[in-house]
Design an enzyme around this catalytic site. Sequence first.
Site, PDB file in Angstrom:
ATOM      1  N   GLY A   1     -11.956   7.336  25.718  1.00 41.09           N
ATOM      2  CA  GLY A   1     -11.695   6.101  24.675  1.00 41.09           C
ATOM      3  C   GLY A   1     -10.809   5.021  24.948  1.00 41.09           C
ATOM      4  O   GLY A   1     -10.070   4.365  24.165  1.00 41.09           O
ATOM      5  N   SER A   2     -10.535   4.789  26.455  1.00 38.65           N
ATOM      6  CA  SER A   2      -9.313   3.701  26.692  1.00 38.65           C
ATOM      7  C   SER A   2     -10.088   2.345  26.382  1.00 38.65           C
ATOM      8  O   SER A   2      -9.382   1.417  26.062  1.00 38.65           O
ATOM      9  CB  SER A   2      -8.925   3.678  28.210  1.00 38.65           C
ATOM     10  OG  SER A   2     -10.240   3.563  29.052  1.00 38.65           O
ATOM     11  N   ASN A   3     -11.519   2.158  26.618  1.00 38.12           N
ATOM     12  CA  ASN A   3     -11.864   0.813  26.268  1.00 38.12           C
ATOM     13  C   ASN A   3     -12.034   0.725  24.936  1.00 38.12           C
ATOM     14  O   ASN A   3     -11.793  -0.437  24.352  1.00 38.12           O
ATOM     15  CB  ASN A   3     -13.565   0.770  26.803  1.00 38.12           C
ATOM     16  CG  ASN A   3     -13.625   0.409  28.350  1.00 38.12           C
ATOM     17  OD1 ASN A   3     -13.119  -0.836  28.650  1.00 38.12           O
ATOM     18  ND2 ASN A   3     -13.745   1.517  29.122  1.00 38.12           N
TER      19      ASN A   3
ATOM     20  N   MET B   1     -22.284   8.816  26.793  1.00 36.58           N
ATOM     21  CA  MET B   1     -22.914   9.045  27.794  1.00 36.58           C
ATOM     22  C   MET B   1     -24.670   9.660  27.583  1.00 36.58           C
ATOM     23  O   MET B   1     -24.863  10.471  28.156  1.00 36.58           O
ATOM     24  CB  MET B   1     -22.227  10.556  28.590  1.00 36.58           C
ATOM     25  CG  MET B   1     -20.772  10.129  28.790  1.00 36.58           C
ATOM     26  SD  MET B   1     -20.883   8.843  30.135  1.00 36.58           S
ATOM     27  CE  MET B   1     -21.621   9.851  31.656  1.00 36.58           C
ATOM     28  N   ARG B   2     -25.081   8.846  26.547  1.00 34.07           N
ATOM     29  CA  ARG B   2     -26.471   9.109  25.946  1.00 34.07           C
ATOM     30  C   ARG B   2     -27.232   8.023  26.212  1.00 34.07           C
ATOM     31  O   ARG B   2     -26.700   6.816  26.103  1.00 34.07           O
ATOM     32  CB  ARG B   2     -26.473   9.631  24.670  1.00 34.07           C
ATOM     33  CG  ARG B   2     -25.642  10.856  24.267  1.00 34.07           C
ATOM     34  CD  ARG B   2     -26.428  11.950  24.486  1.00 34.07           C
ATOM     35  NE  ARG B   2     -25.322  12.933  24.803  1.00 34.07           N
ATOM     36  CZ  ARG B   2     -25.421  14.212  25.458  1.00 34.07           C
ATOM     37  NH1 ARG B   2     -26.701  14.601  25.697  1.00 34.07           N
ATOM     38  NH2 ARG B   2     -24.476  15.005  25.736  1.00 34.07           N
TER      39      ARG B   2
ATOM     40  N   ASN C   1     -23.033  -2.743  26.452  1.00 32.92           N
ATOM     41  CA  ASN C   1     -22.474  -1.679  27.158  1.00 32.92           C
ATOM     42  C   ASN C   1     -21.459  -2.069  28.197  1.00 32.92           C
ATOM     43  O   ASN C   1     -21.633  -3.468  28.763  1.00 32.92           O
ATOM     44  CB  ASN C   1     -23.501  -0.894  27.890  1.00 32.92           C
ATOM     45  CG  ASN C   1     -23.031   0.553  28.811  1.00 32.92           C
ATOM     46  OD1 ASN C   1     -22.168   0.959  28.081  1.00 32.92           O
ATOM     47  ND2 ASN C   1     -23.641   0.647  29.709  1.00 32.92           N
TER      48      ASN C   1
ATOM     49  N   HIS D   1     -20.177  -1.336  32.075  1.00 32.90           N
ATOM     50  CA  HIS D   1     -20.776  -0.423  33.392  1.00 32.90           C
ATOM     51  C   HIS D   1     -19.563  -0.775  34.494  1.00 32.90           C
ATOM     52  O   HIS D   1     -19.263  -1.765  34.915  1.00 32.90           O
ATOM     53  CB  HIS D   1     -22.018  -0.669  33.838  1.00 32.90           C
ATOM     54  CG  HIS D   1     -22.382   0.215  34.940  1.00 32.90           C
ATOM     55  ND1 HIS D   1     -22.690   1.530  34.763  1.00 32.90           N
ATOM     56  CD2 HIS D   1     -22.459   0.080  36.233  1.00 32.90           C
ATOM     57  CE1 HIS D   1     -23.047   2.164  35.858  1.00 32.90           C
ATOM     58  NE2 HIS D   1     -22.820   1.416  36.906  1.00 32.90           N
TER      59      HIS D   1
HETATM   60  C1  GRF Z   1     -15.642   3.567  31.683  1.00 29.52           C
HETATM   61  O1  GRF Z   1     -15.489   3.278  32.967  1.00 29.52           O
HETATM   62  C2  GRF Z   1     -17.075   2.757  31.435  1.00 29.52           C
HETATM   63  O2  GRF Z   1     -17.268   1.631  32.323  1.00 29.52           O
HETATM   64  C3  GRF Z   1     -17.955   3.897  31.619  1.00 29.52           C
HETATM   65  O3  GRF Z   1     -17.155   5.056  31.099  1.00 29.52           O
HETATM   66  C4  GRF Z   1     -15.857   4.976  30.986  1.00 29.52           C
HETATM   67  C5  GRF Z   1     -15.515   5.251  29.832  1.00 29.52           C
HETATM   68  O4  GRF Z   1     -13.929   5.187  29.792  1.00 29.52           O
HETATM   69  N1  GRF Z   1     -19.312   3.666  30.703  1.00 29.52           N
HETATM   70  P1  GRF Z   1     -13.103   5.424  28.549  1.00 29.52           P
HETATM   71  O5  GRF Z   1     -13.582   6.420  27.649  1.00 29.52           O
HETATM   72  O6  GRF Z   1     -13.285   4.094  27.713  1.00 29.52           O
HETATM   73  O7  GRF Z   1     -11.793   5.497  28.779  1.00 29.52           O
END
Ligand code: GRF
Length: 208
Positions: A15-17, A94-95, A111, A113
Amino acid sequence: MQHTVKAAVLVSGSGSNLQTILDELHADPEAPLEVALVLADRRSAHALARAEAVNIPTRVVRPRDHATREDFDAEVARALEEHAVELVILAGFMRIFRPEFVRRYAGRIVNIHPALLPSFPGAHGIRDAFEHGVKVTGVTVHFVDEGMDTGPIIAQRAVAIEPDETLESLESRIHAVEHTLYPEAIRALVEGRVTIDGRAVHVCPPGR
Ligand code: GRF
């Protein structure tokens, strides 16, 4: 006054994003975005703790609790409706949703990527680019369509692969770029600066 867009962030991992979306957008009174729900497909997702820390409702919807993918998608859709979600932000989720779900939220699911699409789609974008030996990779923010990482591209940023690069150093540089590019792109979207015409996405700079 600008309409505040209610968003759900869908997660599977650290969940860093999500964290940068919370810090840069949800916590910014100037940004017209409220994270109304954080939904995970597994209980172990650390992202859930990040949401709970700032009192955002969370929901876990696990594939194993649903007999079919239709049932899983329907449960996710119900959670989104309950929270009046207008924008679905995938952040390490991841789905893959079924086409019906994607169509229902067309133009309202995004999304991130960790590669320069259309190169290196799929679950291992950073590693696949590194192992291929490309000299430039990067990050892509895109609308989700019915394919895997194939939707119209909103924003991209390149990351050069240095001669002494390791997979670990590249991962950390890619994540750092994600953490600025995703909030920037989502801000443009909720501020109404993104227009989409077929595959062509136009993003107006702020303040125009
Ligand atoms: C990120 O690298 C994103 O691009 C990919 O999954 C990762 C998620 O990282 N789809 P986080 O859970 O947000 O740290």
